[in-house]
Design a protein around this motif. Structure first.
Motif, PDB file in Angstrom:
ATOM      1  N   MET A   1      74.445 -47.086  51.394  1.00 44.92           N
ATOM      2  CA  MET A   1      73.543 -47.572  52.418  1.00 44.92           C
ATOM      3  C   MET A   1      73.994 -47.649  53.959  1.00 44.92           C
ATOM      4  SD  MET A   1      71.191 -50.955  51.945  1.00 44.92           S
ATOM      5  CE  MET A   1      72.887 -51.896  52.941  1.00 44.92           C
ATOM      6  N   ILE A   2      73.664 -47.027  54.501  1.00 48.49           N
ATOM      7  CA  ILE A   2      73.183 -46.716  56.292  1.00 48.49           C
ATOM      8  C   ILE A   2      72.894 -47.979  56.208  1.00 48.49           C
ATOM      9  CG2 ILE A   2      72.719 -45.297  57.482  1.00 48.49           C
ATOM     10  CD1 ILE A   2      72.275 -42.631  55.916  1.00 48.49           C
ATOM     11  N   SER A   3      73.598 -48.346  57.582  1.00 53.99           N
ATOM     12  CA  SER A   3      73.691 -48.970  58.259  1.00 53.99           C
ATOM     13  C   SER A   3      72.937 -48.900  59.741  1.00 53.99           C
ATOM     14  CB  SER A   3      74.414 -50.559  58.664  1.00 53.99           C
ATOM     15  OG  SER A   3      74.784 -51.220  59.138  1.00 53.99           O
ATOM     16  N   THR A   4      72.480 -49.429  60.180  1.00 56.92           N
ATOM     17  CA  THR A   4      71.353 -48.979  61.617  1.00 56.92           C
ATOM     18  C   THR A   4      71.619 -49.895  62.674  1.00 56.92           C
ATOM     19  OG1 THR A   4      71.145 -47.090  60.924  1.00 56.92           O
ATOM     20  CG2 THR A   4      69.697 -48.078  62.740  1.00 56.92           C
ATOM     21  N   CYS A   5      71.572 -50.487  63.398  1.00 57.42           N
ATOM     22  CA  CYS A   5      70.827 -51.623  64.538  1.00 57.42           C
ATOM     23  C   CYS A   5      69.899 -51.528  64.918  1.00 57.42           C
ATOM     24  CB  CYS A   5      72.064 -52.432  65.688  1.00 57.42           C
ATOM     25  SG  CYS A   5      73.651 -52.185  64.828  1.00 57.42           S
ATOM     26  N   PHE A   6      69.080 -52.814  65.402  1.00 54.57           N
ATOM     27  CA  PHE A   6      67.668 -52.869  66.141  1.00 54.57           C
ATOM     28  C   PHE A   6      67.911 -53.957  66.668  1.00 54.57           C
ATOM     29  CE2 PHE A   6      66.402 -51.009  62.195  1.00 54.57           C
ATOM     30  CZ  PHE A   6      65.953 -49.989  62.656  1.00 54.57           C
ATOM     31  N   SER A   7      68.102 -53.880  68.290  1.00 54.30           N
ATOM     32  CA  SER A   7      67.598 -53.858  69.392  1.00 54.30           C
ATOM     33  C   SER A   7      66.275 -54.680  69.600  1.00 54.30           C
ATOM     34  CB  SER A   7      68.769 -54.633  70.369  1.00 54.30           C
ATOM     35  OG  SER A   7      67.796 -53.178  71.074  1.00 54.30           O
ATOM     36  N   PRO A   8      65.136 -55.467  70.433  1.00 50.45           N
ATOM     37  CA  PRO A   8      64.152 -55.802  70.668  1.00 50.45           C
ATOM     38  C   PRO A   8      63.671 -54.021  71.406  1.00 50.45           C
ATOM     39  CG  PRO A   8      65.644 -57.247  71.657  1.00 50.45           C
ATOM     40  CD  PRO A   8      67.067 -56.660  71.295  1.00 50.45           C
ATOM     41  N   GLN A   9      64.847 -53.814  72.215  1.00 47.21           N
ATOM     42  CA  GLN A   9      63.930 -52.189  72.283  1.00 47.21           C
ATOM     43  C   GLN A   9      63.792 -51.326  71.122  1.00 47.21           C
ATOM     44  OE1 GLN A   9      62.660 -51.565  75.367  1.00 47.21           O
ATOM     45  NE2 GLN A   9      62.286 -49.346  74.562  1.00 47.21           N
ATOM     46  N   TRP A  87      75.429 -46.674  72.231  1.00 44.60           N
ATOM     47  CA  TRP A  87      76.141 -46.971  71.484  1.00 44.60           C
ATOM     48  C   TRP A  87      75.855 -48.831  71.953  1.00 44.60           C
ATOM     49  CZ3 TRP A  87      80.143 -50.650  73.039  1.00 44.60           C
ATOM     50  CH2 TRP A  87      80.710 -50.151  74.620  1.00 44.60           C
ATOM     51  N   ALA A  88      76.251 -49.626  71.013  1.00 48.47           N
ATOM     52  CA  ALA A  88      76.226 -50.918  72.247  1.00 48.47           C
ATOM     53  C   ALA A  88      77.339 -52.396  71.262  1.00 48.47           C
ATOM     54  CB  ALA A  88      74.848 -51.988  71.839  1.00 48.47           C
ATOM     55  N   THR A  89      77.136 -53.034  72.026  1.00 50.21           N
ATOM     56  CA  THR A  89      78.372 -54.117  72.075  1.00 50.21           C
ATOM     57  C   THR A  89      78.110 -54.683  71.028  1.00 50.21           C
ATOM     58  OG1 THR A  89      78.524 -55.554  72.941  1.00 50.21           O
ATOM     59  CG2 THR A  89      79.985 -54.204  74.078  1.00 50.21           C
ATOM     60  N   TRP A  90      77.400 -55.308  70.832  1.00 59.25           N
ATOM     61  CA  TRP A  90      76.841 -56.442  69.127  1.00 59.25           C
ATOM     62  C   TRP A  90      76.212 -55.700  67.909  1.00 59.25           C
ATOM     63  CZ3 TRP A  90      71.772 -53.749  68.903  1.00 59.25           C
ATOM     64  CH2 TRP A  90      71.178 -52.919  69.792  1.00 59.25           C
ATOM     65  N   CYS A  91      76.517 -54.119  68.650  1.00 64.05           N
ATOM     66  CA  CYS A  91      75.829 -53.311  66.461  1.00 64.05           C
ATOM     67  C   CYS A  91      76.965 -53.197  65.725  1.00 64.05           C
ATOM     68  CB  CYS A  91      75.604 -51.833  67.375  1.00 64.05           C
ATOM     69  SG  CYS A  91      75.081 -50.641  66.415  1.00 64.05           S
ATOM     70  N   ILE A  95      80.587 -50.340  66.714  1.00 58.00           N
ATOM     71  CA  ILE A  95      82.002 -51.059  67.134  1.00 58.00           C
ATOM     72  C   ILE A  95      82.939 -49.771  65.628  1.00 58.00           C
ATOM     73  CG2 ILE A  95      83.478 -52.799  67.249  1.00 58.00           C
ATOM     74  CD1 ILE A  95      80.749 -54.542  68.155  1.00 58.00           C
ATOM     75  N   LYS A  96      82.424 -50.140  64.591  1.00 58.16           N
ATOM     76  CA  LYS A  96      83.237 -49.358  63.470  1.00 58.16           C
ATOM     77  C   LYS A  96      83.514 -47.924  63.906  1.00 58.16           C
ATOM     78  CE  LYS A  96      83.600 -49.594  58.322  1.00 58.16           C
ATOM     79  NZ  LYS A  96      83.509 -47.998  58.772  1.00 58.16           N
ATOM     80  N   GLU A  97      82.565 -47.551  64.759  1.00 60.38           N
ATOM     81  CA  GLU A  97      82.764 -45.276  64.567  1.00 60.38           C
ATOM     82  C   GLU A  97      83.570 -44.978  65.737  1.00 60.38           C
ATOM     83  OE1 GLU A  97      79.014 -43.623  63.892  1.00 60.38           O
ATOM     84  OE2 GLU A  97      78.418 -43.978  66.194  1.00 60.38           O
ATOM     85  N   MET A  98      83.678 -46.596  66.923  1.00 57.21           N
ATOM     86  CA  MET A  98      84.104 -46.179  68.102  1.00 57.21           C
ATOM     87  C   MET A  98      85.785 -45.491  68.007  1.00 57.21           C
ATOM     88  SD  MET A  98      81.530 -46.550  69.841  1.00 57.21           S
ATOM     89  CE  MET A  98      82.421 -45.633  71.469  1.00 57.21           C
ATOM     90  N   PRO A  99      85.959 -46.654  67.155  1.00 60.55           N
ATOM     91  CA  PRO A  99      87.714 -45.306  66.992  1.00 60.55           C
ATOM     92  C   PRO A  99      87.316 -43.884  66.500  1.00 60.55           C
ATOM     93  CG  PRO A  99      87.738 -47.807  66.804  1.00 60.55           C
ATOM     94  CD  PRO A  99      86.093 -47.069  66.533  1.00 60.55           C
ATOM     95  N   SER A 100      86.418 -43.672  65.660  1.00 55.28           N
ATOM     96  CA  SER A 100      86.737 -42.751  64.814  1.00 55.28           C
ATOM     97  C   SER A 100      86.119 -41.165  65.908  1.00 55.28           C
ATOM     98  CB  SER A 100      85.817 -42.605  63.639  1.00 55.28           C
ATOM     99  OG  SER A 100      84.510 -42.482  63.922  1.00 55.28           O
ATOM    100  N   LEU A 101      84.901 -41.775  67.314  1.00 57.71           N
ATOM    101  CA  LEU A 101      84.926 -40.922  68.171  1.00 57.71           C
ATOM    102  C   LEU A 101      85.911 -40.768  69.007  1.00 57.71           C
ATOM    103  CD1 LEU A 101      81.147 -42.327  68.349  1.00 57.71           C
ATOM    104  CD2 LEU A 101      81.681 -40.143  67.804  1.00 57.71           C
ATOM    105  N   ASP A 102      86.352 -42.163  69.903  1.00 54.62           N
ATOM    106  CA  ASP A 102      87.502 -41.855  70.927  1.00 54.62           C
ATOM    107  C   ASP A 102      88.876 -40.414  70.518  1.00 54.62           C
ATOM    108  OD1 ASP A 102      88.843 -42.553  73.144  1.00 54.62           O
ATOM    109  OD2 ASP A 102      90.961 -42.894  70.983  1.00 54.62           O
ATOM    110  N   ALA A 180      79.359 -42.834  61.242  1.00 53.05           N
ATOM    111  CA  ALA A 180      80.312 -41.710  60.253  1.00 53.05           C
ATOM    112  C   ALA A 180      81.413 -41.737  60.441  1.00 53.05           C
ATOM    113  CB  ALA A 180      79.440 -40.334  60.822  1.00 53.05           C
ATOM    114  N   GLU A 181      82.211 -41.051  60.025  1.00 52.87           N
ATOM    115  CA  GLU A 181      83.231 -41.006  60.207  1.00 52.87           C
ATOM    116  C   GLU A 181      83.705 -39.782  61.543  1.00 52.87           C
ATOM    117  OE1 GLU A 181      85.701 -43.035  60.119  1.00 52.87           O
ATOM    118  OE2 GLU A 181      84.293 -44.261  58.999  1.00 52.87           O
ATOM    119  N   TRP A 182      83.521 -39.348  62.042  1.00 52.49           N
ATOM    120  CA  TRP A 182      83.345 -38.749  63.289  1.00 52.49           C
ATOM    121  C   TRP A 182      85.075 -38.022  63.543  1.00 52.49           C
ATOM    122  CZ3 TRP A 182      78.955 -36.317  64.251  1.00 52.49           C
ATOM    123  CH2 TRP A 182      78.117 -36.776  64.036  1.00 52.49           C
TER     124      TRP A 182
END
Length: 201
Positions: A1-9, A87-91, A95-102, A180-182
């Motif tokens: 299942m795709i996980s997506t974060c929602f802020s108030p925005q 991205w955001a630090t609260w998401c 956070i999980k995919e940031m290392p793969s983007l790096d 995703a695993e970038w």
């Protein structure tokens, strides 16, 4: 299942309301499913959730901020292939995919390519930089900021993470919502296709 974060925005209620309006017509067009063709960027395996546009459109040119405090927009990257990630630090999925983007950034060190990771924390650089550098230990990604969500709104993001591929001419190729695993071979093939394609896509 795709996980997506929602802020108030990005509250689901706001998104549902927007779907009923004309303001989201462009967003719906951007994510229309494209037919498979040999000349289209590959979206196999890890990139199955990446949706190609039927027709590429110019990326929004709403200004956002650099880590040094300057103002920039997407036209500054003309001539480069981009993976633009919001991205955001609260998401947690972000956070999980940031290392793969790096790692994806590091995989193309001598080419006209950049991962443009745009942080959307309200605290801006004060929050984003120590999180990216100290907590995650990532060094290959430059810091970009969209603390007031102006660029995120222009892209019609439905949540975070939201990631788009942009060609050398500054046109959106497609995108996806969710992580995703970038640094996967599938993601690298997508980038390589865009780097190698002729002008005009």
């Amino acid at each position: 299942m795709i996980s997506t974060c929602f802020s108030p925005q990005y509250r689901p209620a706001r998104v549902i309301a927007a779907l009923a309006g004309l303001t989201l017509a462009v967003s719906l067009a951007l994510f229309a499913t494209a037919a498979k063709a040999s000349n289209l960027p590959p979206t196999d395996g890890e990139m199955q959730g990446f949706t190609l546009l039927k027709q590429r459109v110019a990326a929004p040119t709403v200004p956002f901020q650099t880590g040094e405090g300057g103002e920039i927009d997407m036209t500054a990257f003309q001539g480069k292939v981009l993976i633009v990630n919001f991205w955001a630090t609260w998401c947690a999925p972000c956070i999980k995919e940031m290392p793969s983007l790096d790692k994806l950034q590091a995989a193309f060190p001598d080419e006209d390519f950049e991962v443009v990771a745009i942080n959307q924390d309200r605290g801006g650089k004060r929050v984003a930089e120590p999180f990216l550098r100290d907590k995650l230990g990532l060094e290959n990604l430059d810091i970009y900021l969209d603390a007031k969500f102006a660029l995120g709104r222009a892209f019609k993001n439905r949540g975070l993470p939201a990631t788009y591929a942009i060609d050398r001419q500054g046109n959106i190729v497609g995108g996806m919502f969710g992580p995703a695993e970038w640094d996967s071979e599938d993601a690298k093939k997508l980038v390589r296709h865009l780097l190698d394609e002729k002008a005009g896509g």
